[in-house]
Scaffold this active site. Structure first.
Site, PDB file in Angstrom:
ATOM      1  N   SER A 142      65.902  44.421  19.331  1.00 11.61           N
ATOM      2  CA  SER A 142      65.492  44.451  20.743  1.00 11.61           C
ATOM      3  C   SER A 142      64.029  44.875  20.768  1.00 11.61           C
ATOM      4  O   SER A 142      63.536  45.437  19.769  1.00 11.61           O
ATOM      5  CB  SER A 142      66.344  45.493  21.481  1.00 11.61           C
ATOM      6  OG  SER A 142      65.785  45.830  22.738  1.00 11.61           O
ATOM      7  N   TYR A 155      70.512  53.838  22.349  1.00 16.41           N
ATOM      8  CA  TYR A 155      70.190  52.412  22.153  1.00 16.41           C
ATOM      9  C   TYR A 155      68.868  52.270  21.390  1.00 16.41           C
ATOM     10  O   TYR A 155      68.768  51.503  20.429  1.00 16.41           O
ATOM     11  CB  TYR A 155      70.118  51.746  23.532  1.00 16.41           C
ATOM     12  CG  TYR A 155      70.007  50.246  23.529  1.00 16.41           C
ATOM     13  CD1 TYR A 155      71.150  49.440  23.454  1.00 16.41           C
ATOM     14  CD2 TYR A 155      68.776  49.612  23.621  1.00 16.41           C
ATOM     15  CE1 TYR A 155      71.054  48.054  23.470  1.00 16.41           C
ATOM     16  CE2 TYR A 155      68.665  48.231  23.643  1.00 16.41           C
ATOM     17  CZ  TYR A 155      69.815  47.454  23.571  1.00 16.41           C
ATOM     18  OH  TYR A 155      69.716  46.080  23.592  1.00 16.41           O
TER      19      TYR A 155
HETATM   20  P1  NAD Z   1      77.016  40.949  26.042  1.00 12.32           P
HETATM   21  O1  NAD Z   1      77.627  42.145  26.669  1.00 12.32           O
HETATM   22  O2  NAD Z   1      76.888  39.683  26.833  1.00 12.32           O
HETATM   23  O3  NAD Z   1      77.759  40.590  24.674  1.00 12.32           O
HETATM   24  C1  NAD Z   1      78.226  41.577  23.792  1.00 12.32           C
HETATM   25  C2  NAD Z   1      79.228  40.961  22.859  1.00 12.32           C
HETATM   26  O4  NAD Z   1      79.693  41.987  21.971  1.00 12.32           O
HETATM   27  C3  NAD Z   1      80.489  40.420  23.551  1.00 12.32           C
HETATM   28  O5  NAD Z   1      80.940  39.289  22.843  1.00 12.32           O
HETATM   29  C4  NAD Z   1      81.498  41.579  23.391  1.00 12.32           C
HETATM   30  O6  NAD Z   1      82.853  41.157  23.442  1.00 12.32           O
HETATM   31  C5  NAD Z   1      81.123  42.059  22.015  1.00 12.32           C
HETATM   32  N1  NAD Z   1      81.508  43.433  21.716  1.00 12.32           N
HETATM   33  C6  NAD Z   1      81.218  44.567  22.410  1.00 12.32           C
HETATM   34  N2  NAD Z   1      81.715  45.640  21.774  1.00 12.32           N
HETATM   35  C7  NAD Z   1      82.328  45.177  20.643  1.00 12.32           C
HETATM   36  C8  NAD Z   1      83.013  45.807  19.570  1.00 12.32           C
HETATM   37  N3  NAD Z   1      83.214  47.137  19.528  1.00 12.32           N
HETATM   38  N4  NAD Z   1      83.489  45.017  18.576  1.00 12.32           N
HETATM   39  C9  NAD Z   1      83.330  43.677  18.602  1.00 12.32           C
HETATM   40  N5  NAD Z   1      82.694  43.022  19.610  1.00 12.32           N
HETATM   41  C10 NAD Z   1      82.202  43.783  20.605  1.00 12.32           C
HETATM   42  O7  NAD Z   1      75.577  41.462  25.548  1.00 12.32           O
HETATM   43  P2  NAD Z   1      74.210  40.701  25.175  1.00 12.32           P
HETATM   44  O8  NAD Z   1      73.218  41.034  26.218  1.00 12.32           O
HETATM   45  O9  NAD Z   1      74.457  39.287  24.808  1.00 12.32           O
HETATM   46  O10 NAD Z   1      73.785  41.551  23.886  1.00 12.32           O
HETATM   47  C11 NAD Z   1      73.919  41.061  22.567  1.00 12.32           C
HETATM   48  C12 NAD Z   1      72.931  41.796  21.680  1.00 12.32           C
HETATM   49  O11 NAD Z   1      71.610  41.558  22.144  1.00 12.32           O
HETATM   50  C13 NAD Z   1      73.119  43.313  21.674  1.00 12.32           C
HETATM   51  O12 NAD Z   1      72.912  43.810  20.372  1.00 12.32           O
HETATM   52  C14 NAD Z   1      72.025  43.789  22.610  1.00 12.32           C
HETATM   53  O13 NAD Z   1      71.638  45.091  22.324  1.00 12.32           O
HETATM   54  C15 NAD Z   1      70.942  42.785  22.287  1.00 12.32           C
HETATM   55  N6  NAD Z   1      69.903  42.655  23.308  1.00 12.32           N
HETATM   56  C16 NAD Z   1      70.203  42.263  24.572  1.00 12.32           C
HETATM   57  C17 NAD Z   1      69.176  42.133  25.509  1.00 12.32           C
HETATM   58  C18 NAD Z   1      69.422  41.688  26.928  1.00 12.32           C
HETATM   59  O14 NAD Z   1      68.494  41.785  27.759  1.00 12.32           O
HETATM   60  N7  NAD Z   1      70.594  41.178  27.245  1.00 12.32           N
HETATM   61  C19 NAD Z   1      67.861  42.431  25.141  1.00 12.32           C
HETATM   62  C20 NAD Z   1      67.606  42.835  23.838  1.00 12.32           C
HETATM   63  C21 NAD Z   1      68.630  42.940  22.922  1.00 12.32           C
END
Ligand code: NAD
Length: 260
Positions: A142, A155
Site C-alpha cells: 500500500s 495497518y
Molecule cells: P476487500 O475487503 O475488497 O478484499 C479482501 C479480501 O480478503 C476478500 O476476498 C476477503 O474475503 C479476504 N479476507 C479477509 N480476511 C481474510 C482472512 N482472514 N483469510 C482469508 N481471506 C480473508 O479489500 P481490498 O481493498 O481489495 O484489499 C486487498 C488488499 O489491498 C489488502 O491487502 C489491502 O490492504 C490492500 N490495499 C487496498 C487499498 C484500497 O484502497 N482498497 C489500497 C491499498 C492497499
C-alpha cells in the site's frame, strides 16, 4: 502469456484480489482463489471465471490469520495444478483508531493477516519455485508501506513490514529467476474502503459521493480512485518475461500521493 502457469491469489473473492485473479486468468494462468463469502456466490464466481477465461479455477476458504491455513493453501494449489508459479499475497483488513485506543485484538489480527500470512505462504511456495527455477511473488502492500497516516498504526506497521519482507525475499532469490515485488496502491474503490467513505461522508455532512471526493482528494492528487483492474494489469505485467529484472521494488499506483 501465462498459459500453463499456476497462480494463487490470497484474499481474492472481492476487490483488488479478484481484479488480480481475473487478470492472471485472462492471461491463461490456472488460478486458486481464496477468501470469504457466501458459498453459492463463490461457486458461481469460480465457474464463471472458468467459462470466461477457459482456465482451471479452484477455491480455497482458508482463514489466513492461521499459519496452518497458509501452508495448506499452497499445498492444495500444488495438489490441484502440480505447482505454484505465481504467488500473489493480497489478503488484508483495516481498522481505524487512534493508537492509544487501538484494540489489541485488532492489532494482532491485522499483523497476522496483513503481514504474517505473507511470510507463511512465501515460505511454503519458495521451495517449489526454487526447484523449477522460475517464480513470481507479488505482495499487495500500500502507499502505507511507504508513508504513514493517522489512526492506522497496525495497518501502516504491517504494510511497512510487507515492503521489508519483499526486499529480503527478492535478494535471497535474485539469481533463481524468482522475482518478488510490492504493489503500493493509493485509494482503490473496494469494500475495504467503504466504511471510511461512510465515516467521511458523515464527517463532512454530505452524500457518499462527497465523502469519496473528500477522502480521495485529501491525499491523492489525481483525485481519482484506481480500480481493481488497474492493479490486475500491473500484476500481470510483473508476471511477464519482460519483468524478469524487476525485483525487490515497490510500485506505487497512487495518483501522485507519495510524490508529495
Ligand atoms: P476487500 O475487503 O475488497 O478484499 C479482501 C479480501 O480478503 C476478500 O476476498 C476477503 O474475503 C479476504 N479476507 C479477509 N480476511 C481474510 C482472512 N482472514 N483469510 C482469508 N481471506 C480473508 O479489500 P481490498 O481493498 O481489495 O484489499 C486487498 C488488499 O489491498 C489488502 O491487502 C489491502 O490492504 C490492500 N490495499 C487496498 C487499498 C484500497 O484502497 N482498497 C489500497 C491499498 C492497499
Amino acid at each position: 502469456m501465462l498459459k500453463g502457469k499456476s497462480a494463487v491469489v490470497t484474499g481474492s473473492t472481492s476487490g483488488i484480489g479478484l481484479g488480480i485473479a481475473r487478470s492472471l486468468a485472462a492471461q491463461g494462468a490456472n488460478v486458486m482463489i481464496n477468501g470469504f463469502g457466501d458459498p453459492a456466490d463463490l461457486e458461481r464466481l469460480r465457474a464463471s471465471m472458468e467459462k470466461e477465461f477457459k482456465v482451471d479455477v479452484r477455491f480455497n476458504a482458508g482463514d489466513l490469520s492461521q499459519a496452518d491455513a497458509c501452508s495448506t493453501l499452497i499445498a492444495e494449489t500444488e495438489a490441484a495444478f502440480g505447482r505454484v508459479d505465481i504467488l500473489v499475497n493480497n489478503v488484508g483488513i483495516q481498522h481505524v483508531a487512534a493508537t492509544q485506543d487501538f484494540p489489541v485484538a485488532k492489532w494482532d489480527a491485522i499483523l497476522a493477516i496483513n503481514l504474517s500470512s505473507y511470510f507463511h505462504t512465501i515460505r511454503a511456495a519458495l521451495p517449489g519455485m526454487q526447484a523449477r527455477g522460475w517464480g513470481r511473488i507479488i505482495n499487495t502492500a500500500s502507499v502505507h508501506g511507504l508513508v504513514g497516516s493517522i489512526h492506522k498504526a497496525a495497518y501502516v506497521a504491517a504494510k511497512h513490514g510487507v515492503v521489508g519482507l519483499t526486499k529480503v525475499v527478492a535478494l535471497e532469490n535474485a539469481e533463481a529467476n524468482i522475482t518478488c515485488n510490492a504493489i503500493c496502491p493509493g485509494w482503490v474503490k473496494t469494500p475495504l474502503v467503504q466504511p471510511q467513505i461512510e465515516a467521511r461522508a458523515a464527517l463532512v455532512g454530505g452524500s457518499l459521493l462527497e465523502g469519496e471526493r473528500s477522502l480521495v482528494g485529501e491525499k491523492q492528487p489525481s483525485k481519482r480512485f484506481s480500480t481493481p483492474e488497474d492493479i490486475g494489469a500491473l500484476a500481470a505485467f510483473l508476471c511477464s518475461e519482460a519483468a524478469h529484472n524487476i525485483t525487490g521494488t515497490t510500485l506505487p499506483v497512487d495518483g501522485g500521493w507519495t510524490a508529495q
